[in-house]
Motif scaffolding. Structure first.
Motif, mmCIF file in Angstrom:
data_model
loop_
_atom_site.group_PDB
_atom_site.id
_atom_site.type_symbol
_atom_site.label_atom_id
_atom_site.label_comp_id
_atom_site.label_asym_id
_atom_site.label_seq_id
_atom_site.Cartn_x
_atom_site.Cartn_y
_atom_site.Cartn_z
ATOM 1 N N GLU A 482 -8.478 -1.652 8.528
ATOM 2 C CA GLU A 482 -9.885 -1.336 8.754
ATOM 3 C C GLU A 482 -10.344 -0.215 7.832
ATOM 4 O OE1 GLU A 482 -10.643 -0.487 12.807
ATOM 5 O OE2 GLU A 482 -10.021 -2.468 13.540
ATOM 6 N N HIS A 483 -9.496 0.785 7.614
ATOM 7 C CA HIS A 483 -9.866 1.923 6.768
ATOM 8 C C HIS A 483 -8.921 1.971 5.566
ATOM 9 C CE1 HIS A 483 -12.485 3.238 10.016
ATOM 10 N NE2 HIS A 483 -11.461 3.115 10.855
ATOM 11 N N PHE A 484 -9.219 1.163 4.566
ATOM 12 C CA PHE A 484 -8.386 1.133 3.365
ATOM 13 C C PHE A 484 -8.993 1.948 2.230
ATOM 14 C CE2 PHE A 484 -11.322 -2.371 3.051
ATOM 15 C CZ PHE A 484 -11.732 -2.357 1.724
ATOM 16 N N THR A 485 -10.282 2.321 2.343
ATOM 17 C CA THR A 485 -10.929 3.146 1.319
ATOM 18 C C THR A 485 -11.299 4.486 1.925
ATOM 19 O OG1 THR A 485 -13.143 2.312 1.837
ATOM 20 C CG2 THR A 485 -11.867 1.130 0.170
ATOM 21 N N VAL A 499 -18.098 3.449 -11.539
ATOM 22 C CA VAL A 499 -18.023 3.303 -10.089
ATOM 23 C C VAL A 499 -16.557 3.441 -9.691
ATOM 24 C CG1 VAL A 499 -18.420 1.793 -8.117
ATOM 25 C CG2 VAL A 499 -20.046 1.819 -10.013
ATOM 26 N N GLY A 500 -16.280 4.313 -8.702
ATOM 27 C CA GLY A 500 -14.907 4.560 -8.287
ATOM 28 C C GLY A 500 -14.699 4.284 -6.810
ATOM 29 N N VAL A 501 -13.521 3.730 -6.497
ATOM 30 C CA VAL A 501 -13.120 3.492 -5.111
ATOM 31 C C VAL A 501 -11.782 4.185 -4.897
ATOM 32 C CG1 VAL A 501 -12.508 1.790 -3.372
ATOM 33 C CG2 VAL A 501 -14.320 1.290 -5.016
ATOM 34 N N LYS A 502 -11.768 5.136 -3.951
ATOM 35 C CA LYS A 502 -10.552 5.875 -3.645
ATOM 36 C C LYS A 502 -9.807 5.153 -2.521
ATOM 37 C CE LYS A 502 -8.992 10.549 -2.459
ATOM 38 N NZ LYS A 502 -9.451 11.914 -2.091
ATOM 39 N N LEU A 503 -8.596 4.676 -2.825
ATOM 40 C CA LEU A 503 -7.799 3.902 -1.873
ATOM 41 C C LEU A 503 -6.771 4.792 -1.199
ATOM 42 C CD1 LEU A 503 -7.084 0.756 -4.087
ATOM 43 C CD2 LEU A 503 -8.942 1.069 -2.447
ATOM 44 N N TYR A 508 -2.637 1.089 -1.065
ATOM 45 C CA TYR A 508 -2.431 0.852 -2.497
ATOM 46 C C TYR A 508 -1.010 0.375 -2.782
ATOM 47 C CZ TYR A 508 -1.859 1.554 -7.446
ATOM 48 O OH TYR A 508 -1.584 1.356 -8.774
ATOM 49 N N LEU A 509 -0.017 0.917 -2.051
ATOM 50 C CA LEU A 509 1.368 0.546 -2.315
ATOM 51 C C LEU A 509 1.651 -0.911 -1.985
ATOM 52 C CD1 LEU A 509 3.260 3.727 -1.070
ATOM 53 C CD2 LEU A 509 2.793 3.015 -3.421
ATOM 54 N N LEU A 611 -13.218 -5.468 -4.435
ATOM 55 C CA LEU A 611 -11.868 -5.137 -4.859
ATOM 56 C C LEU A 611 -11.039 -6.419 -4.906
ATOM 57 C CD1 LEU A 611 -9.680 -2.866 -5.375
ATOM 58 C CD2 LEU A 611 -9.129 -3.105 -2.953
ATOM 59 N N HIS A 612 -10.414 -6.667 -6.038
ATOM 60 C CA HIS A 612 -9.561 -7.842 -6.216
ATOM 61 C C HIS A 612 -8.124 -7.360 -6.390
ATOM 62 C CE1 HIS A 612 -13.299 -10.061 -6.971
ATOM 63 N NE2 HIS A 612 -13.621 -9.063 -7.782
#
Length: 740
Positions: A482-485, A499-503, A508-509, A611-612
């Motif tokens: 649910e909270h991946f970003t 544009v940035g997305v903080k994971l 991410y792993l 996000l792909h």
């Protein structure tokens, strides 16, 4: 009119001037022991496709135990009026006395003697006529000249082996380009490339200005190395730019080559088809093609065409001479080739007029039989028009079909983009024909249209209830936390939008092949909503690194050094722990960089951030096959007003001894930068304190957020560069540079 070996041909204002020496026809004139110089003006008749005589003139000369010869003829400017007129150099030899005189031909066919001079030798080498009219020649490796203004033979203070060109250069006057033995100075010039050049080849080019007796550097024409092979030159263009002489020319060589030089540098070369080329002259045709006409010693000729490269366009044998002028009155130049013909001695009986294109006239062809009647022309024209109408109609039909096909493709792409957005937002996608299709099935189908006016339908048969296995597979593949970003942000750096997305670290792993895409959320019917962008993964640890994911050019890593920071071990090895003003949790940021200018046209635009990635599925410590996922990260809003107010601009300011850029500002600069890494090793002595040099000489300050990396404030091209210096030991270190 009978031909002779001594006849001279000259083109003038579209006409062919034929100069001939002859004895008087009448017996009473023969007793006077005179010789006539006859000129005949020949013009090309486009109706009969033959040359006809327009007018003629005669100049009588007394021979009296003398021998009269024509040496050469040319068109030169009369210094009194500036008008270009034909002139003929004549020689009169009686015993050991040699007399030369120059005749000007006026439009009334009257000959005017301009000057004469006597010599105790005969002119044989490098005879040139130029403006004045004037004459120069070479004898015993010396240069002599005489002008109609002085009528006195003068000697130039130069020694030379040959003359390859004589002509006018803007701002200089009449220039003689010659070749002489190399004149080496007593002391070597410090930067004298041409000095060593001359020493090797033993000869050099030089330019001599007749009016001012000024010497010009030969290397502005050609390198001295070519002085051993060049036989003739034609200067196409000369001008002065910033007091520097700029010259374009072509040269023919003893090696049977034609070479194009520009500002002393060879730019092109063409192998000639025959041996012993002797002269070259230009021709400008109706298609603005620049041609070079090369004549050879044994009666051959060829034309070299200059387009993308130099190449032989045509060649002929058994040629008496080649003239260049507008013979047919079309407004552009053509070539007139006069062929040798032993069987027919009439003047201009065997010829060819061509521009290597649409103009092509030749002697011996009866063009009257080739001209159709008026009725035939009308019938042929009608058939041609009908054929053209049919081809035009067929072409228009093909264009309409292509437009319809492109329209279908655009509709398919736009509808696919809308379906993709609905998919990641968990909405049901509705087809244009109002037929509801589940979005997860839609994502696995291709769209097609059987006819241009039918609605878009899926290729698969519609089933109300999809198979259970397909639904299960889809739900498991798209299952994400649910909270991946942690954060979604945007910055403007120059003409780029970042544009940035903080994971989160845990999410991410579990991913690989991560990238972002931007899709406009508005319904634009005429353009594609997909925005072209480049993706990068950037991780800020205590010393940050930047990793390319797609469409980014990164230089090869230096030898014996690993900079691939996917591995935690490599990260610890290359960047040991240091004191830092901020504790970062190791979260990774994925960025997308796109051009800002196209988006400004919409004044206000909302973009969906997708996000792909490939997600690894783990079950009982075993790794299953990865699944492709596409998840919605959020939306970014961009308006012209926000950009004007610098709302999203990067701010890198000095605050005492630190740079105040935020983490997002640092990441944005890294995203638009290219990384270069240098491994610096000194085996004999310790390295200089690079950090001190960066902070002092380069005017850099460390970031407050990550002090191991410093920002360059120095004015000039280096402003905005980010440096990272890692000292492994006193003898080795790694300097990483992020620059734009």
């Amino acid at each position: 009119i009978k031909m002779s070996e001594q006849d001279q041909f000259l083109s003038y204002n579209g006409e062919v001037l034929v100069f001939q020496l002859s004895k008087p026809k009448h017996a009473e004139e023969a007793d006077d022991k005179t010789t006539n110089l006859c000129v005949r003006r020949m013009a090309f008749n486009r109706d009969t496709k033959l040359f006809v005589q327009k007018s003629s003139g005669v100049f009588s000369m007394g021979v009296s135990h003398s021998k009269i010869e024509m040496i050469c003829c040319s068109c030169t400017a009369d210094s009194r009026t500036g008008i270009i007129l034909p002139c003929v150099l004549m020689k009169k030899k009686k015993w050991n006395n040699v007399k030369y005189f120059l005749l000007l031909l006026h439009s009334s066919n009257q000959f005017e003697p301009t000057f004469y001079f006597k010599l105790d030798y005969e002119l044989k080498e490098d005879i040139r006529l130029f403006a004045g009219p004037s004459l120069l020649w070479r004898h015993a490796n010396k240069l002599f000249y005489i002008s109609s203004n002085t009528c006195v033979v003068q000697s130039a203070p130069v020694q030379l082996a040959s003359v390859v060109w004589t002509g006018e250069i803007l701002g200089e006057g009449t220039v003689v380009l010659g070749i002489r033995a190399a004149c080496l100075p007593e002391t070597e010039d410090p930067d004298g490339f041409s000095v060593s050049d001359r020493a090797i080849w033993g000869s050099e080019f030089f330019g001599y200005v007749i009016q001012t007796q000024k010497m010009l550097t030969g290397t502005c024409f050609m390198p001295h190395a070519y002085s051993r092979v060049v036989s003739s030159v034609y200067v196409c263009k000369s001008e002065r730019l910033k007091k520097q002489l700029q010259i374009s020319l072509v040269a023919i060589t003893h090696k049977n080559q034609l070479i194009w030089f520009q500002n002393g540098v060879p730019k092109g070369l063409c192998e000639l088809p025959y041996e012993k080329p002797c002269s070259v002259k230009p021709a400008l045709t109706s298609r603005n093609d620049l041609l070079f006409v090369v004549s050879f010693v044994y009666g051959n000729s060829c034309v070299v065409q200059r387009r993308d490269s130099l190449q032989v366009a045509s060649k002929w044998q058994n040629v008496k001479c080649v003239l260049v002028d507008d013979f047919i009155g079309s407004g552009s130049e053509q070539l007139l080739l006069l062929f040798k013909d032993d069987s027919n001695t009439d003047v201009l009986s065997t010829f060819k007029i061509t521009n290597l294109g649409e103009v092509n006239y030749a002697s011996g062809i009866n063009y009257k039989h080739d001209v159709p009647t008026a009725e035939g022309l009308q019938e042929n024209g009608l058939l041609t028009v009908r054929a053209l109408e049919t081809r035009l109609q067929a072409g228009w039909t093909s264009v309409r079909e292509l437009q319809q096909h492109l329209g279908i493709q655009k509709r398919v792409l736009l509808e696919s983009c809308r379906a993709l957005i609905d998919l990641v937002e968990e909405r049901t996608h509705i087809l244009p024909n109002s037929k509801e299709v589940k979005c997860r099935r839609w994502a696995r189908r291709l769209l097609n249209s059987a006819k241009p006016f039918e609605g878009l339908v899926s290729l698969w048969d519609d089933v109300e209830n999809p198979p259970h296995s397909l639904s299960k597979e889809t739900s498991s593949a798209s299952k994400v936390p649910e909270h991946f970003t942690e954060e979604l942000w945007q910055r403007v750096v120059g003409d780029s939008l970042v544009v940035g997305v903080k994971l989160t670290e845990s999410f991410y792993l579990s991913l690989s092949d991560v990238s972002l895409s931007l899709v406009m959320d508005q319904d634009f019917s005429s353009i594609s909503p997909i925005i072209k962008c480049q993706s990068k993964i950037i991780k800020l640890n205590k010393a940050f690194s930047e990793l390319a994911v797609s469409s980014s050019q990164i230089e090869p890593s230096p030898k014996k050094m690993k900079l691939d920071l996917h591995s935690k071990n490599d990260l610890k090895k290359e960047f040991p722990k240091r004191s830092s003003g901020i504790q970062l949790d190791g979260a990774k940021t994925v960025t997308a960089v796109t051009s800002l200018s196209p988006l400004l046209a919409f004044h206000r635009v909302c973009c969906v951030v997708l996000l792909h990635a490939r997600k690894q599925n783990h079950q009982k410590d075993s790794l299953q096959q990865s699944k492709k996922i596409t998840v919605l990260c959020g939306k970014v809003l961009l308006s012209l007003e926000d950009i004007s107010n610098d709302r999203y601009s990067v701010k890198m300011l000095r605050d005492n001894s630190y740079c105040t850029g935020s983490v997002e500002d640092i990441l944005a600069v890294l995203a638009v930068s290219v990384r270069f890494s240098f491994q610096i090793v000194s085996r004999d002595c310790t390295l200089t304190p690079v950090s001190s040099w960066l902070l002092g000489e380069m005017e850099c300050t460390p970031f407050k957020e990550c002090q191991d990396n410093i920002f360059c404030h120095k004015a000039g091209n280096v402003h905005g560069t980010i440096f990272n210096w890692s000292l492994k030991n006193p003898f080795e270190g790694v300097l990483t540079i992020f620059c734009r």
